[in-house]
Design a protein around this motif. Structure first.
Motif, short mmCIF file in Angstrom:
data_model
loop_
_atom_site.label_atom_id
_atom_site.label_comp_id
_atom_site.label_asym_id
_atom_site.label_seq_id
_atom_site.Cartn_x
_atom_site.Cartn_y
_atom_site.Cartn_z
N THR A 79 -3.68 -2.89 5.34
CA THR A 79 -4.88 -2.81 6.18
C THR A 79 -6.07 -2.31 5.38
O THR A 79 -7.19 -2.78 5.58
CB THR A 79 -4.65 -1.90 7.40
OG1 THR A 79 -4.20 -0.60 6.96
CG2 THR A 79 -3.61 -2.49 8.34
N THR A 80 -5.84 -1.38 4.47
CA THR A 80 -6.93 -0.90 3.62
C THR A 80 -7.48 -2.01 2.75
O THR A 80 -8.70 -2.19 2.62
CB THR A 80 -6.45 0.26 2.74
OG1 THR A 80 -6.01 1.34 3.58
CG2 THR A 80 -7.56 0.77 1.83
N ALA A 81 -6.59 -2.80 2.15
CA ALA A 81 -7.02 -3.89 1.27
C ALA A 81 -7.80 -4.95 2.05
O ALA A 81 -8.83 -5.45 1.58
CB ALA A 81 -5.81 -4.52 0.58
N VAL A 82 -7.30 -5.30 3.23
CA VAL A 82 -7.98 -6.32 4.03
C VAL A 82 -9.36 -5.83 4.47
O VAL A 82 -10.36 -6.56 4.37
CB VAL A 82 -7.12 -6.71 5.25
CG1 VAL A 82 -7.92 -7.56 6.23
CG2 VAL A 82 -5.87 -7.46 4.80
N LEU A 83 -9.46 -4.60 4.95
CA LEU A 83 -10.75 -4.06 5.37
C LEU A 83 -11.73 -4.01 4.19
O LEU A 83 -12.91 -4.35 4.32
CB LEU A 83 -10.58 -2.67 5.98
CG LEU A 83 -9.92 -2.61 7.36
CD1 LEU A 83 -9.62 -1.17 7.75
CD2 LEU A 83 -10.81 -3.27 8.41
N ARG A 84 -11.22 -3.60 3.03
CA ARG A 84 -12.09 -3.50 1.85
C ARG A 84 -12.67 -4.86 1.48
O ARG A 84 -13.86 -5.00 1.22
CB ARG A 84 -11.31 -2.91 0.68
CG ARG A 84 -12.16 -2.69 -0.57
CD ARG A 84 -11.38 -2.00 -1.67
NE ARG A 84 -10.22 -2.76 -2.08
CZ ARG A 84 -8.96 -2.38 -1.92
NH1 ARG A 84 -8.69 -1.24 -1.31
NH2 ARG A 84 -7.96 -3.15 -2.33
N GLU A 85 -11.83 -5.88 1.51
CA GLU A 85 -12.28 -7.21 1.07
C GLU A 85 -13.17 -7.88 2.10
O GLU A 85 -14.18 -8.50 1.75
CB GLU A 85 -11.06 -8.07 0.75
CG GLU A 85 -10.29 -7.55 -0.46
CD GLU A 85 -9.03 -8.35 -0.73
OE1 GLU A 85 -9.02 -9.55 -0.39
OE2 GLU A 85 -8.07 -7.78 -1.26
N VAL A 86 -12.83 -7.77 3.38
CA VAL A 86 -13.64 -8.41 4.41
C VAL A 86 -15.00 -7.73 4.54
O VAL A 86 -16.04 -8.38 4.69
CB VAL A 86 -12.91 -8.41 5.76
CG1 VAL A 86 -13.84 -8.85 6.89
CG2 VAL A 86 -11.69 -9.32 5.70
N LEU A 87 -15.01 -6.39 4.46
CA LEU A 87 -16.27 -5.66 4.59
C LEU A 87 -17.09 -5.67 3.31
O LEU A 87 -18.28 -5.33 3.32
CB LEU A 87 -15.98 -4.21 5.01
CG LEU A 87 -15.39 -4.04 6.42
CD1 LEU A 87 -14.91 -2.62 6.63
CD2 LEU A 87 -16.42 -4.42 7.48
N GLY A 88 -16.46 -6.04 2.18
CA GLY A 88 -17.18 -6.12 0.92
C GLY A 88 -17.61 -4.77 0.39
O GLY A 88 -18.70 -4.64 -0.18
N VAL A 89 -16.76 -3.77 0.57
CA VAL A 89 -17.07 -2.42 0.07
C VAL A 89 -16.04 -2.04 -0.99
O VAL A 89 -14.90 -2.50 -0.96
CB VAL A 89 -17.05 -1.39 1.23
CG1 VAL A 89 -18.17 -1.68 2.21
CG2 VAL A 89 -15.71 -1.38 1.95
N PRO A 90 -16.44 -1.21 -1.96
CA PRO A 90 -15.52 -0.88 -3.06
C PRO A 90 -14.35 0.00 -2.66
O PRO A 90 -13.31 -0.02 -3.30
CB PRO A 90 -16.43 -0.17 -4.08
CG PRO A 90 -17.57 0.37 -3.27
CD PRO A 90 -17.78 -0.62 -2.16
#
Length: 558
Positions: free
Chosen positions: A29-40
């Motif tokens: 879930t962390t990886a998906v949120l990071r990639e979809v939101l475009g945050v580092p």
């Protein structure tokens, strides 16, 4: 928001490798949120809304997670559990932490096989959304309200020959732009031609007198935007490039809605810039995307449509005892039906923009919730009706592979705003929030199926059930050209010349630039005077600001 597909962790995992351990799920879930939101970086308890999340991004998160956990993750799971930790907990198979079961939620989101390779003739049925557009087109082929128009003012070292080559490359890349429509044994089919047929016109007006050139530009643009596209012969897109000064150009692109939606526009012009750069550098064309619109057609027909019978009663129950009539005050005038459309555009005050941008962090609601509540309040004030139906366009791109595809995915959902018994704004917001969740969870359910089930009174020339729509435009606009290309452009969405509805409200500017947010109202001049619509727009913005303020105060008090 990026227009290309974001990698999905463990996207092709087998059932044996589906993550179930809480630590694994938090990592996913962390990886998906990071990639979809475009945050580092995303920490386990970071709030989805505080990081820039919205309903469109929630759909993308749900789609990726569905692929990873091999079962359908409803959008409401993301909205109701807006952190990596909470989302992982609700995905966990542990007792008491299951995702709420809805129609088809346990089914894995199957992927249709790729269509035939480029270079062969492809024939497909129409999707539900395309069938609706085709039927309206068949009744009136001269209508222009289904033309998706984009206008660019270009300055700098822009090369028309390179632009023509780049456009041909884009048409070759996206099969939707090579599509024709015809009747075959009583059924309409879409035919994807193997080679691109383009309509690209270039006129150099620099030798003309300035006044004459201005008249030519006005007439050419009028024809470009007001001439229907022939869906039988194709192509379903048309490009006009005018050179108005040595380093100044006007680019007008028209694509038929049956093969293009608002999301597609950014994809289209991102690919155009990539193709322009490749042409300048002498590089080969980019290969066609692995996922094509034909794949979406098959997925809807073979997989998603199986959910619709089970969704019918769930959706229809929300409209029991509804009031179909919305008595808007009108001032009728005679207007040609193909000219019955105009836009009013108003800037959203910075304080309202800021409140709307932060509503998710404060309340956990998407921007659509207060926007819909405020429109319900406005319509109640001008019509006296406390039970209002509003059309809401939804993206329909529920799978990650759809994100970089040009095509018609958008669907029209129906939202009901009931003000009776809502004694204060927080109570109304809670009621509208539930409605928005249903809209998002059932966003692939075809509008025409709902119309058939509810069997409303129909009126010629009018959309059934609704007179008003609301769109919160969170998708990306066309990106600026990179500095290395030697030119820049300014994109605009031209005013509508024919309106699909009596009133269509659109809130633009979903990013962090709150001061740039604007409200556009498309209306029928045959029914309303411009001054009246401008006044309603101003009243709507006041209502929107007060709704956001009331929501913030209620959360602070709690």
């Amino acid at each position: 928001m990026t227009s290309g597909p974001v990698p999905v962790p463990a996207g092709s995992a087998s059932a044996d490798s589906v993550p179930s351990d809480p630590a694994e799920l938090r990592e996913v879930t962390t990886a998906v949120l990071r990639e979809v939101l475009g945050v580092p970086e995303v920490l386990p308890d970071d709030d989805f809304f505080a990081l820039g999340g919205n309903s469109l991004l929630a759909v993308r998160v749900a789609g990726r997670l569905s692929r990873v956990v091999q079962r359908r993750v409803p959008v409401t799971a993301v909205l109701d559990h807006p952190s990596a930790r909470a989302l992982a907990d609700t995905l966990s198979p542990a007792p008491g932490a299951r995702i709420p079961d809805t129609e088809g939620d346990r089914a894995a989101p199957a992927v249709a096989p790729h269509g035939p390779a480029v270079g062969t003739d492809v024939r497909n049925p129409l999707t539900a959304a395309q069938r609706r557009v085709w039927l309206l087109h068949a009744v009136d082929p001269e209508r222009i309200d289904h033309l998706v128009t984009s206008s660019f003012r270009i300055t700098g070292a822009f090369d028309p020959a390179v632009a023509r080559t780049a456009w041909t490359s884009v048409v070759r890349r996206h099969e939707a732009l090579r599509t024709r429509f015809e009747e075959d044994d009583g059924e309409t089919v879409q035919i994807v031609d193997p080679e691109p047929l383009t309509d690209f016109r270039y006129l150099d007006l620099t030798a003309l007198d300035e006044a004459v050139a201005a008249r030519v530009v006005s007439e050419q643009v009028r024809l470009q935007r007001g001439t229907p596209l022939d869906l039988v012969t194709g192509p379903p897109a048309r490009v006009l490039l005018l050179r108005t000064a040595p380093d100044t150009y006007r680019l007008e692109v028209v694509v038929h809605h049956i093969v293009c939606d608002g999301w597609s526009v950014a994809v289209l012009f991102d690919d155009f810039l990539d193709a322009y750069r490749a042409t300048v550098r002498g590089e080969p064309e980019a290969p066609p995307p692995a996922h094509r619109f034909s794949d979406h057609v098959r997925w809807e027909r073979e997989v998603e449509s199986r959910r619709w019978p089970g969704m019918t009663e769930r959706v229809a129950r929300r409209f029991e005892g509804r009031t179909d009539h919305l008595p808007l005050p009108v001032d009728p005038r005679d207007v040609d039906e193909h000219e019955d459309g105009d836009d009013v555009e108003l800037p959203v005050p910075p304080e309202v923009s800021a409140a709307l941008a932060g509503i998710g962090k404060v309340t956990g609601y998407t921007r659509l919730t207060p926007a819909l509540a405020a429109l319900g309040i406005l319509l109640h004030r001008i019509s006296g009706t406390d039970d209002v139906l509003i059309a809401v366009p939804v993206s329909g791109r529920v799978r990650p592979e759809d994100e970089a595809t040009v095509g018609l995915f958008v669907n029209t959902a129906l939202a009901r705003v009931r003000l009776a018994g809502a004694r204060d704004v927080p109570k109304l917001l809670a009621r509208v929030h539930e409605e928005v969740q249903e809209v998002l969870d059932c966003q692939t359910f075809p509008f025409d199926h709902l119309v058939s089930r509810l069997a409303p009174h129909r009126e010629a020339g009018r959309m059934p059930l609704v007179r008003v729509s609301l769109a919160v435009q969170d998708f990306a606009e066309p990106a600026a050209p990179p500095p290395g290309l030697g030119f820049g452009w300014e994109w605009s969405d031209p005013p509508e010349r024919q309106s699909k509805l009596d009133l269509a409200f659109s809130l633009w500017g979903g990013g962090a630039g709150a001061a740039e947010r604007s409200l556009t109202i498309t209306y029928r001049p045959s029914l309303f005077r411009r001054s009246t619509v401008e006044a309603w727009g101003e009243q709507y913005l006041v209502a929107l600001g007060r709704v956001c303020d009331a929501a913030r105060r209620a959360e602070t008090c709690d």
